[in-house]
Design an enzyme around this catalytic site. Sequence first.
Site, PDB file in Angstrom:
ATOM      1  N   LYS A  37      38.969  -5.491 -23.395  1.00 24.18           N
ATOM      2  CA  LYS A  37      39.260  -6.461 -22.456  1.00 24.18           C
ATOM      3  C   LYS A  37      38.987  -7.988 -23.597  1.00 24.18           C
ATOM      4  O   LYS A  37      39.573  -8.797 -23.397  1.00 24.18           O
ATOM      5  CB  LYS A  37      38.713  -6.494 -21.233  1.00 24.18           C
ATOM      6  CG  LYS A  37      39.350  -7.033 -19.992  1.00 24.18           C
ATOM      7  CD  LYS A  37      38.366  -7.271 -18.668  1.00 24.18           C
ATOM      8  CE  LYS A  37      38.885  -6.314 -17.779  1.00 24.18           C
ATOM      9  NZ  LYS A  37      37.830  -6.422 -16.621  1.00 24.18           N
ATOM     10  N   CYS A 266      40.997  -7.940  -1.565  1.00 23.93           N
ATOM     11  CA  CYS A 266      40.200  -8.752  -0.847  1.00 23.93           C
ATOM     12  C   CYS A 266      40.226  -8.589   0.833  1.00 23.93           C
ATOM     13  O   CYS A 266      39.191  -7.857   1.215  1.00 23.93           O
ATOM     14  CB  CYS A 266      40.356 -10.272  -1.333  1.00 23.93           C
ATOM     15  SG  CYS A 266      40.243 -10.360  -2.977  1.00 23.93           S
ATOM     16  N   ARG A 336      46.419  -3.421  -5.564  1.00 26.96           N
ATOM     17  CA  ARG A 336      45.503  -2.686  -4.723  1.00 26.96           C
ATOM     18  C   ARG A 336      45.653  -2.887  -3.105  1.00 26.96           C
ATOM     19  O   ARG A 336      46.060  -3.739  -2.832  1.00 26.96           O
ATOM     20  CB  ARG A 336      44.245  -3.412  -4.919  1.00 26.96           C
ATOM     21  CG  ARG A 336      43.660  -2.957  -6.555  1.00 26.96           C
ATOM     22  CD  ARG A 336      42.425  -3.799  -6.911  1.00 26.96           C
ATOM     23  NE  ARG A 336      42.659  -5.190  -6.890  1.00 26.96           N
ATOM     24  CZ  ARG A 336      41.626  -6.086  -6.782  1.00 26.96           C
ATOM     25  NH1 ARG A 336      40.637  -5.919  -6.883  1.00 26.96           N
ATOM     26  NH2 ARG A 336      42.357  -7.480  -7.290  1.00 26.96           N
TER      27      ARG A 336
END
Length: 442
Positions: A37, A266, A336
């Site tokens: 990354k 979230c 997700r």
Amino acid sequence: MTLNISVIGTGYLGATHAACMAELGFDVLGVDVDPEKIDALSRGELPFHEPGLPELIRKHVDSGRLRFTAEVSEAGSWADVHFICVGTPQVKGGTGADLTYVDAATAGLVESITKDSLVVGKSTVPVGTAARLSRLVAETKKDGLNVSLAWNPEFLREGFAVEDTLRPDRLVVGTGSEADEAVLREVYAEALGRETPWISTDFETAELVKVAANAFLATKISFINAFAEVTENVGGNITTLADAIGFDTRIGRKFLNAGVGFGGGCLPKDIRALQTRVGELGLDHSMKFLDEIDQINLRRRKKAVARAFELLDQDIVGKKIAVLGITFKPLSDDVRDSPGLDVAARLYNAGADVAVFDPEGNPNAAKRYPRLGYVDSLTEAVKDAEVVMLTTEWKEFKALTPADLNDLVASKRFVDARNVLDAKEWESAGWTFTQLGRKFEG
Ligand code: UGA
């Protein structure tokens, strides 16, 4: 002298925060444990889709204000302010938040700090975490150094992350001293100059503001979806209902779009973590309603699947179903807890021949559910389909007209699981057109 800023964790939150801090004029060091990354970001490449962010990262990698490293010690000896931006996913096999990364990042950072500095948590955490980490910082910092902790939750939305970070609608800081607050006022001087509301408070309030905001948004969505369950049975138009109550400014129209429900990294995990945390505190009853919010939301996915079954007279095995949209919302490649992906997988498991198309999400979805039929274009997805289902409201899907699909599909059957198309237009073009929240007459 301007502050040197480090950002620990370079996912959505960290990469955005680092780039935006550089845009505000600070020298910034992004730290991540993942060397790949770091290499990608150092070349100005972003491992996920977020509009405007790659450009901002490249701009400041080139300007020299933004650097990345895998060595936290570089941050410890250089930065005046360290932002902790690592993830707090749902714990495996449970409903609470996994604090492994926040704990490890804070402990590792403090060990490496060799100058006076402020550690600022931005991750979404269960109430009580900041006080605990503040004690950890006090107990483990090097003798003679002035190192303390503050909490500064983040409210950015995926798809609008840069805008939300550069022009936040409010700034919330939980600090243990006026001196720490003064440091954060310096960091956010630009937003404060625009009179952005500044809420200075204690650790607990700062932590709770974040989860309360997400719990409220989730509740709003499930509230309208609960009414969708009613209109689906008695008749009525859920969108008109939302419009009508939304005109009451105390209610507001935002986050009242009924459909296949909320997903993402979230809202779902935050309402579960909040319930779990208050349960640990012996207050289960206070947040019990969130369980219902979660259940209403998950029922929406089953309802979308049930609609496909209804449209096919329960005979779904081997039937081609085009699923349009696999990300949890548009302008993101994040899958997700995505309602669309869940629906596609359920249809596949029931024996349908599922063709999935998403403008950005297919590669991530394929990592999670490799067996679904991923295709590279909308045309390929809908060609010879028996049912077309819209599960994420990407712009190109919202712009669809019957004429775009009439000659491609095998049967004119549509499930608009986001309530974004004009039912009359499709019906008058001969489609059996259904929406979640609308009664299906069969
Ligand atoms: C959410 C919050 O909106 C941010 O304020 C917060 O900072 C962020 O979580 C976080 O905790 O980091 P995000 O997950 O990017 O942001 O997505 P939202 O825009 O909130 O959408 C969440 C889900 O709700 C999506 O699946 C969306 O399709 C769905 N939704 C949204 C509806 O089903 N109906 C609506 O009316 C609105």
